[in-house]
Scaffold this motif. Structure first.
Motif, PDB file in Angstrom:
ATOM      1  N   TYR A   1      16.674   9.670 -38.613  1.00 46.91           N
ATOM      2  CA  TYR A   1      16.519   9.669 -37.155  1.00 46.91           C
ATOM      3  C   TYR A   1      17.510   8.656 -36.609  1.00 46.91           C
ATOM      4  CZ  TYR A   1      13.915   9.148 -32.694  1.00 46.91           C
ATOM      5  OH  TYR A   1      13.525   9.101 -31.377  1.00 46.91           O
ATOM      6  N   PHE A   2      18.478   9.106 -35.807  1.00 51.22           N
ATOM      7  CA  PHE A   2      19.466   8.209 -35.208  1.00 51.22           C
ATOM      8  C   PHE A   2      18.772   7.460 -34.074  1.00 51.22           C
ATOM      9  CE2 PHE A   2      22.450  11.883 -36.357  1.00 51.22           C
ATOM     10  CZ  PHE A   2      22.711  11.375 -37.617  1.00 51.22           C
ATOM     11  N   MET A   3      18.342   6.237 -34.362  1.00 53.96           N
ATOM     12  CA  MET A   3      17.525   5.496 -33.413  1.00 53.96           C
ATOM     13  C   MET A   3      17.543   4.014 -33.756  1.00 53.96           C
ATOM     14  SD  MET A   3      14.249   3.957 -33.090  1.00 53.96           S
ATOM     15  CE  MET A   3      13.219   4.530 -34.404  1.00 53.96           C
ATOM     16  N   GLY A   4      17.517   3.185 -32.739  1.00 50.03           N
ATOM     17  CA  GLY A   4      17.355   1.742 -32.896  1.00 50.03           C
ATOM     18  C   GLY A   4      16.282   1.312 -31.919  1.00 50.03           C
ATOM     19  N   PRO A   5      15.126   0.917 -32.396  1.00 47.35           N
ATOM     20  CA  PRO A   5      13.991   0.666 -31.496  1.00 47.35           C
ATOM     21  C   PRO A   5      14.122  -0.640 -30.726  1.00 47.35           C
ATOM     22  CG  PRO A   5      13.412   0.030 -33.712  1.00 47.35           C
ATOM     23  CD  PRO A   5      14.794   0.651 -33.786  1.00 47.35           C
ATOM     24  N   THR A   6      13.379  -0.722 -29.638  1.00 43.13           N
ATOM     25  CA  THR A   6      13.210  -2.002 -28.950  1.00 43.13           C
ATOM     26  C   THR A   6      12.146  -2.785 -29.719  1.00 43.13           C
ATOM     27  OG1 THR A   6      11.476  -1.154 -27.494  1.00 43.13           O
ATOM     28  CG2 THR A   6      13.754  -0.949 -26.711  1.00 43.13           C
ATOM     29  N   PRO A   7      12.053  -4.103 -29.483  1.00 45.01           N
ATOM     30  CA  PRO A   7      11.017  -4.881 -30.189  1.00 45.01           C
ATOM     31  C   PRO A   7       9.609  -4.366 -29.870  1.00 45.01           C
ATOM     32  CG  PRO A   7      12.628  -6.325 -29.142  1.00 45.01           C
ATOM     33  CD  PRO A   7      12.917  -4.942 -28.644  1.00 45.01           C
ATOM     34  N   ALA A   8       8.753  -4.452 -30.879  1.00 42.63           N
ATOM     35  CA  ALA A   8       7.363  -3.988 -30.712  1.00 42.63           C
ATOM     36  C   ALA A   8       6.570  -4.988 -29.890  1.00 42.63           C
ATOM     37  CB  ALA A   8       6.716  -3.793 -32.078  1.00 42.63           C
ATOM     38  N   ARG A   9       5.690  -4.488 -29.038  1.00 44.79           N
ATOM     39  CA  ARG A   9       4.738  -5.349 -28.342  1.00 44.79           C
ATOM     40  C   ARG A   9       3.680  -5.777 -29.342  1.00 44.79           C
ATOM     41  NH1 ARG A   9       3.429  -2.399 -22.587  1.00 44.79           N
ATOM     42  NH2 ARG A   9       5.519  -2.593 -21.754  1.00 44.79           N
ATOM     43  N   PRO A  10       3.004  -6.905 -29.093  1.00 43.64           N
ATOM     44  CA  PRO A  10       1.928  -7.315 -30.008  1.00 43.64           C
ATOM     45  C   PRO A  10       0.907  -6.187 -30.194  1.00 43.64           C
ATOM     46  CG  PRO A  10       2.403  -9.057 -28.428  1.00 43.64           C
ATOM     47  CD  PRO A  10       3.200  -7.861 -27.997  1.00 43.64           C
ATOM     48  N   GLY A  11       0.582  -5.912 -31.453  1.00 45.87           N
ATOM     49  CA  GLY A  11      -0.384  -4.864 -31.762  1.00 45.87           C
ATOM     50  C   GLY A  11       0.218  -3.485 -31.929  1.00 45.87           C
ATOM     51  N   SER A  12       1.522  -3.334 -31.654  1.00 46.74           N
ATOM     52  CA  SER A  12       2.183  -2.035 -31.812  1.00 46.74           C
ATOM     53  C   SER A  12       3.032  -2.046 -33.078  1.00 46.74           C
ATOM     54  CB  SER A  12       3.093  -1.739 -30.610  1.00 46.74           C
ATOM     55  OG  SER A  12       2.339  -1.670 -29.429  1.00 46.74           O
ATOM     56  N   VAL A  13       3.243  -0.878 -33.686  1.00 45.45           N
ATOM     57  CA  VAL A  13       4.058  -0.798 -34.898  1.00 45.45           C
ATOM     58  C   VAL A  13       5.544  -0.762 -34.585  1.00 45.45           C
ATOM     59  CG1 VAL A  13       2.267   0.305 -36.262  1.00 45.45           C
ATOM     60  CG2 VAL A  13       3.915   1.719 -35.057  1.00 45.45           C
ATOM     61  N   ILE A  14       5.892  -0.399 -33.334  1.00 46.81           N
ATOM     62  CA  ILE A  14       7.302  -0.284 -32.954  1.00 46.81           C
ATOM     63  C   ILE A  14       7.388  -0.286 -31.430  1.00 46.81           C
ATOM     64  CG2 ILE A  14       7.434   2.271 -32.828  1.00 46.81           C
ATOM     65  CD1 ILE A  14      10.049   1.956 -34.560  1.00 46.81           C
ATOM     66  N   GLY A  15       8.565  -0.625 -30.908  1.00 47.71           N
ATOM     67  CA  GLY A  15       8.777  -0.533 -29.464  1.00 47.71           C
ATOM     68  C   GLY A  15       9.194   0.881 -29.092  1.00 47.71           C
ATOM     69  N   ALA A  16       9.905   0.998 -27.973  1.00 47.59           N
ATOM     70  CA  ALA A  16      10.423   2.312 -27.588  1.00 47.59           C
ATOM     71  C   ALA A  16      11.343   2.821 -28.690  1.00 47.59           C
ATOM     72  CB  ALA A  16      11.164   2.222 -26.262  1.00 47.59           C
ATOM     73  N   ALA A  17      11.218   4.097 -29.026  1.00 48.82           N
ATOM     74  CA  ALA A  17      11.914   4.653 -30.190  1.00 48.82           C
ATOM     75  C   ALA A  17      12.630   5.948 -29.837  1.00 48.82           C
ATOM     76  CB  ALA A  17      10.917   4.858 -31.329  1.00 48.82           C
ATOM     77  N   GLY A  18      13.440   5.875 -28.781  1.00 48.42           N
ATOM     78  CA  GLY A  18      14.167   7.069 -28.359  1.00 48.42           C
ATOM     79  C   GLY A  18      15.420   7.313 -29.177  1.00 48.42           C
ATOM     80  N   PRO A  19      15.902   8.553 -29.177  1.00 45.79           N
ATOM     81  CA  PRO A  19      17.072   8.917 -29.980  1.00 45.79           C
ATOM     82  C   PRO A  19      18.369   8.354 -29.408  1.00 45.79           C
ATOM     83  CG  PRO A  19      16.444  10.743 -28.580  1.00 45.79           C
ATOM     84  CD  PRO A  19      15.393   9.682 -28.394  1.00 45.79           C
ATOM     85  N   THR A  20      19.321   8.117 -30.311  1.00 39.40           N
ATOM     86  CA  THR A  20      20.679   7.706 -29.966  1.00 39.40           C
ATOM     87  C   THR A  20      21.557   8.950 -29.901  1.00 39.40           C
ATOM     88  OG1 THR A  20      20.395   5.586 -31.053  1.00 39.40           O
ATOM     89  CG2 THR A  20      22.649   6.354 -30.792  1.00 39.40           C
ATOM     90  N   THR A  21      22.612   8.891 -29.104  1.00 41.15           N
ATOM     91  CA  THR A  21      23.552   9.998 -29.001  1.00 41.15           C
ATOM     92  C   THR A  21      24.124  10.328 -30.377  1.00 41.15           C
ATOM     93  OG1 THR A  21      24.101   9.343 -26.756  1.00 41.15           O
ATOM     94  CG2 THR A  21      25.684  10.781 -27.888  1.00 41.15           C
TER      95      THR A  21
END
Length: 187
Positions: free
Chosen positions: A62-82
């Motif tokens: 998955y071509f993606m680089g997530p934003t930092p996770a909020r406390p209690g979340s496994v990942i931040g925003a995880a949208g695709p990269t071009t």
């Protein structure tokens, strides 16, 4: 939406070759993330020692680089990269046995040729919907190149990640099909 096909890596060759541009797919199981910097490093590492830090055989990236996770979340925003930014690396990944890629936008002609040669597919995720995509991610851990920060390679456990087969292993292309469906014929 028509029927949804379920995929779980490692992917079977026959199932991948049956996928058609325009099919909706739900991916569950282990997939990997990588973007430009990580893909460049994978290629450099293989050129130097003939090895990769993890197997790509029958897997999905998955071509993606997530934003930092909020406390209690496994990942931040995880949208695709071009995905077109990965065109320089994708044919090599497919030669190494990769069977699926997920990103946004269309991939180039050399990637389309490699999809046919190696029997693989490129799937499109919804751009601008990183929070929605993150809902399908159950776990996330860095497995390579931690120094790259958000571009490090992650192993994700996903459940019912909805994507569209955009470019298939027979040359089918949902982007071309879409443009043709709305083309105006000159009189």
């Amino acid at each position: 939406m028509e029927k949804i096909i379920r995929l779980r890596p490692p992917l079977e060759d026959a199932k991948v070759r049956d996928l058609t541009a325009g099919d909706w797919v739900e991916v569950s199981g282990i997939i990997y993330t990588a973007r430009d910097a990580a893909l460049r490093r994978l290629c450099e590492e293989f050129a130097q020692n003939g090895k990769l830090p993890f197997s790509l055989h029958r897997q999905i990236i998955y071509f993606m680089g997530p934003t930092p996770a909020r406390p209690g979340s496994v990942i931040g925003a995880a949208g695709p990269t071009t995905a077109g930014r990965m065109d320089a690396y994708a044919p090599q990944l497919l030669e190494w046995g990769l069977k699926g890629m997920i990103g946004k936008g269309e991939m180039g002609p050399k990637v389309a040729e490699a999809l046919q040669k190696y029997g693989a597919v490129y799937m499109a995720a919804i751009g601008g919907a990183g929070a929605l995509m993150a809902r399908s991610i159950r776990s996330s851990r860095v497995i390579a190149y931690e120094d790259l920060g958000p571009e490090a390679v992650l192993e994700l456990t996903v459940e019912n990640m909805l994507v569209l087969v955009a470019q298939d292993s027979r040359g089918g292309n949902a982007f071309i099909n879409g443009r043709n469906a709305y083309a105006v014929t000159a009189r």
